[in-house]
Design a protein around this motif. Structure first.
Motif, PDB file in Angstrom:
ATOM      1  N   ASN A  18       2.627  -1.462  -9.653  1.00 55.41           N
ATOM      2  CA  ASN A  18       1.962  -0.420  -8.864  1.00 55.41           C
ATOM      3  C   ASN A  18       2.696   0.916  -8.948  1.00 55.41           C
ATOM      4  O   ASN A  18       2.075   1.964  -8.827  1.00 55.41           O
ATOM      5  CB  ASN A  18       1.855  -0.837  -7.386  1.00 55.41           C
ATOM      6  N   SER A  48       0.609   3.990  -9.706  1.00 47.44           N
ATOM      7  CA  SER A  48       0.563   5.061  -8.712  1.00 47.44           C
ATOM      8  C   SER A  48       0.873   6.418  -9.358  1.00 47.44           C
ATOM      9  O   SER A  48       0.182   7.413  -9.109  1.00 47.44           O
ATOM     10  CB  SER A  48       1.570   4.759  -7.604  1.00 47.44           C
ATOM     11  N   ILE A  64       3.727  -7.242  -8.831  1.00 49.88           N
ATOM     12  CA  ILE A  64       2.765  -6.205  -8.431  1.00 49.88           C
ATOM     13  C   ILE A  64       3.428  -4.903  -7.981  1.00 49.88           C
ATOM     14  O   ILE A  64       3.006  -3.808  -8.376  1.00 49.88           O
ATOM     15  CB  ILE A  64       1.858  -6.741  -7.303  1.00 49.88           C
ATOM     16  N   ARG A  83       0.824  -1.216   0.000  1.00 49.29           N
ATOM     17  CA  ARG A  83       0.000   0.000   0.000  1.00 49.29           C
ATOM     18  C   ARG A  83       0.854   1.261   0.000  1.00 49.29           C
ATOM     19  O   ARG A  83       0.498   2.262  -0.612  1.00 49.29           O
ATOM     20  CB  ARG A  83      -0.941  -0.041   1.208  1.00 49.29           C
ATOM     21  N   TYR A 140      -5.513  -2.975  -6.157  1.00 49.62           N
ATOM     22  CA  TYR A 140      -4.406  -2.768  -7.101  1.00 49.62           C
ATOM     23  C   TYR A 140      -4.783  -3.146  -8.529  1.00 49.62           C
ATOM     24  O   TYR A 140      -4.036  -2.853  -9.465  1.00 49.62           O
ATOM     25  CB  TYR A 140      -3.173  -3.584  -6.678  1.00 49.62           C
ATOM     26  N   MET A 192      -0.097   3.577  -3.136  1.00 55.51           N
ATOM     27  CA  MET A 192      -1.469   3.483  -3.623  1.00 55.51           C
ATOM     28  C   MET A 192      -2.463   4.147  -2.668  1.00 55.51           C
ATOM     29  O   MET A 192      -3.602   3.717  -2.533  1.00 55.51           O
ATOM     30  CB  MET A 192      -1.825   2.012  -3.864  1.00 55.51           C
TER      31      MET A 192
END
Lengths: 452, 452
Positions: free
Chosen positions: B360, B364, B356, B275, B429, B388
């Protein structure tokens, strides 16, 4: 996949897992048992041994492992909705579950507040009872004390631990716990008085709890106006060595507390869902508490879920314009998880369609008849039962006799996990009388071999 | 089945469910939304409306609702073993999970102690830190104080609430909480200084946290020897209005605490599992805490599970003959639940096979580029992001502006749930850039319509 044996998995386990409620050094000479699969009352390890789960995996499993109906309910729910936050949103499994739980309970218990584990349910009930008095009276100093029974256990988060009384779990943490008032619980099964008593129905003579009621009166006359709530595990203090105590005491103690405006919290996390012999222990006590805490059996031993069920009267004390600051702003992320609620509904289906409580009455009598055969052994004392809980103490000076029995039982295909010197049998409700006979017979052999 | 509409289900819901973190009176004029099913980022109610889950159902969902891979993992596990107590026993999903979590973390973090929810993980870390000092030094008076940051939130059981600082959740309960020491958290996004700052990388100038370090020094010089542990949510105080603060402060504050023998607890319950932009926030902080608390995303938003990961050094302080009384005797019934562990392993599989964290990073950046378009609105201030997590405050004197936005967003197909005046976007995500664009565009329309 490489060769998976108990030995290899136990070593991998010990490299990274710190087990709950365990002195890890004990596992230097006694390996962790890795379980590969389970079905009904049987657990199977990676070396092909099987074990009867005599303690329902810490008192949670009701209808056996890998139960087809509960499995199907979870699988169906997985295809629809696995989880959604419960603030502002809802889902059918939790709406059904709440309606069904309230329908099983005395009418005043009508509002369900959910959490994930038993400790959290206790924390919620403690906070809610404090907050109720705060919202209603805002008096200063506030009611900020909790009253509990001696020998109580209510969980191990800091609030729950504070209202417990078992030194083993609590003593070390005294400097970081809340102080709590304690009233002595009547001790009927003390090995002398009532050596022939076996069940709650036999414990109602006032002489068994007169002294303790006087002690309560004395506490209340001094602190009655400072106490928010009286918390107790009705009928049986389970972690407190399966201590069965008189329901007449419970009723009178609760009535006394109520005369001081004190709220009543019933912790039925272990004794609920049929374990005590009725669906909920409150039925036998003839008391409707202000808060009923449930967990463990609620999902049949599948998933963590807990709930505090309370009355509309309590609920209304929090129901006000937002700006009043009266709301109960407590939450856990997974509160009301849809998969856990689906499991819980499947459990209630089994209770409803298979007449479990009635069947358990016969099963309980039959198992207790077997259990009583153990009484002929000299080292067995305080043999007793309540619903689907069967217990006795062993009269031995061996310091860790329970651990010896645990190990010996495992070697003979039983998962028994004594509490100190207390040996108990708390099986899933689907156990057959033949399986129960095997358990009791095996236990007898172990006791004869180790403590003759 | 009778006709199930939002209306009928909402009424049934309100009859028996007390929702978490909710003033129930708010629902007199705004119905609860019953969710029928969900798929990916979309939730579907019983009237056929859909909503994008912009807050990952309280920050738990990572890879979408009813994710095929996680569903399959749980279904497979259901057929083998749903649950077994973790004391003395183990199972393959938890052995795998523990090994994999430790492999993702700095080497000292090597032992996993499990529980069910985030609050319980915090309670465990608090008790363990206290108990560690007790086992090692047994000094009198003991180290019994905890140190936390201002504006902190760590959960709502009594221990966890005690180390939090949000009056909204805490104020009422002050008489039943532990006292706790608090150090001010650097406040960079205060609407004035650093109005153009957007992300943690820009916050490292010492001027942003010099004052707070001095405050910490002053607390430590007075209480340093009485404190067991310093607890903090690294990088972002999530429930504390998505407050992003400098990682250089975190590193220096932890080092200062350690010089007094104080243990460090990182609460990565919300910021963990990618996160914050890295798998764990501790990577960006370059600090290895003594205790790392994880939950929420660990099962991808499926099931309650939490874990405290600690070092062999801490573990060894509890490792002793049973009779020494040094064991950590904490447990929850469903600790280490096999179904939840199976979900967690499926989540780690997705991280590993789909790269991931790297993906991300690009997502992001792209979402933040959209998010920045909101800065042109006069009422948007402190626009910021970390990994995120995307947030801003609205500059409005409307007391419950966040609730207005929640309701308006729902009508337009978004589940947004502001924290007071803080609007945030914290999606699963798997959200696409087109979906994110729709979210930001819709939010812009709402802000223009309601706060023009």
């Amino acid at each position: 996949m490489p060769n998976l044996s108990n030995h290899t998995l136990s070593a991998l386990d010990l490299a990274h897992i710190w087990h709950p409620c365990t002195q890890m050094k004990d596992h230097e000479d006694f390996p962790i048992v890795p379980i590969k699969s389970a079905k009904g009352v049987y657990l199977y390890d990676f070396d092909g041994s099987s074990y009867i789960d005599c303690i329902s995996s810490w008192w949670v499993n009701l209808f056996g492992h890998c139960n087809a109906a509960i499995n199907a309910a979870i699988t169906n729910q997985l295809n629809e909705l696995e989880h959604i936050l419960l603030a502002g949103f809802s889902h059918k499994p939790i709406i059904d579950l709440s309606q069904r739980l309230c329908a099983l309970l005395p009418r005043p218990l009508n509002k369900c507040f959910y959490a994930d584990n038993g400790s959290s349910a206790i924390e919620i009930a403690l906070k809610m009872s404090f907050h109720y008095h705060h919202n209603l009276h805002r008096k200063s100093p506030p009611r900020s004390k909790f009253l509990a029974l001696s020998n109580a256990y209510h969980g191990e988060t800091i609030g729950a631990l504070s209202v417990g009384d078992l030194g083993l779990y609590k003593h070390t943490y005294a400097p970081i716990l809340l102080s709590c008032l304690s009233v002595p619980v009547p001790n009927v099964f003390d090995g002398t008085k009532g050596a022939s008593l076996h069940a709650p129905a036999e414990l109602e003579d006032e002489s068994y709890y007169e002294r303790e009621l006087h002690a309560l009166e004395s506490i209340l006359s001094r602190y009655g106006e400072e106490i928010c709530a009286f918390i107790l595990e009705p009928l049986v203090q389970c972690a407190g060595n399966m201590h069965i105590y008189p329901k007449a005491f419970i009723k009178k103690a609760c009535e006394l507390c109520r005369s001081y405006g004190i709220l009543i919290i019933f912790d039925e996390i272990a004794v609920g869902f049929g374990r005590s012999g009725s669906m909920f222990a409150l039925e036998q006590c003839r008391i409707t508490p202000d808060f009923l805490c449930l967990s463990k059996g609620i999902t049949g031993g599948y998933l963590p879920l807990s709930v505090v069920i309370t009355s509309d009267e309590i609920y209304q004390a929090f129901y006000a314009p937002y700006e009043s600051g009266k709301a109960f702003l407590h939450s856990h992320s997974y509160t009301g998880n849809a998969l856990a609620c689906a499991a819980a509904n499947a459990v209630l289906d089994i209770f409803a369609t298979q007449n479990i409580i009635e069947q358990n009455r016969a099963l309980s009598r039959a198992i207790f008849a077997l259990w009583q055969e153990l009484e002929e052994l000299n080292i067995v004392k305080n043999l007793r039962h309540c619903g689907m809980i069967f217990a006795f103490e062993i009269d031995s000076s061996t310091p860790r006799a329970g651990v010896e029995i645990f190990r010996a039982a495992l070697a003979k295909g039983l998962l028994l996990r004594p509490l100190g010197h207390t040996i108990y049998f708390m099986p899933p409700y689907i156990i057959t009388i033949e399986e129960a006979r095997f358990v009791v017979q095996t236990l007898k052999e172990i006791l004869q071999a180790h403590f003759a």
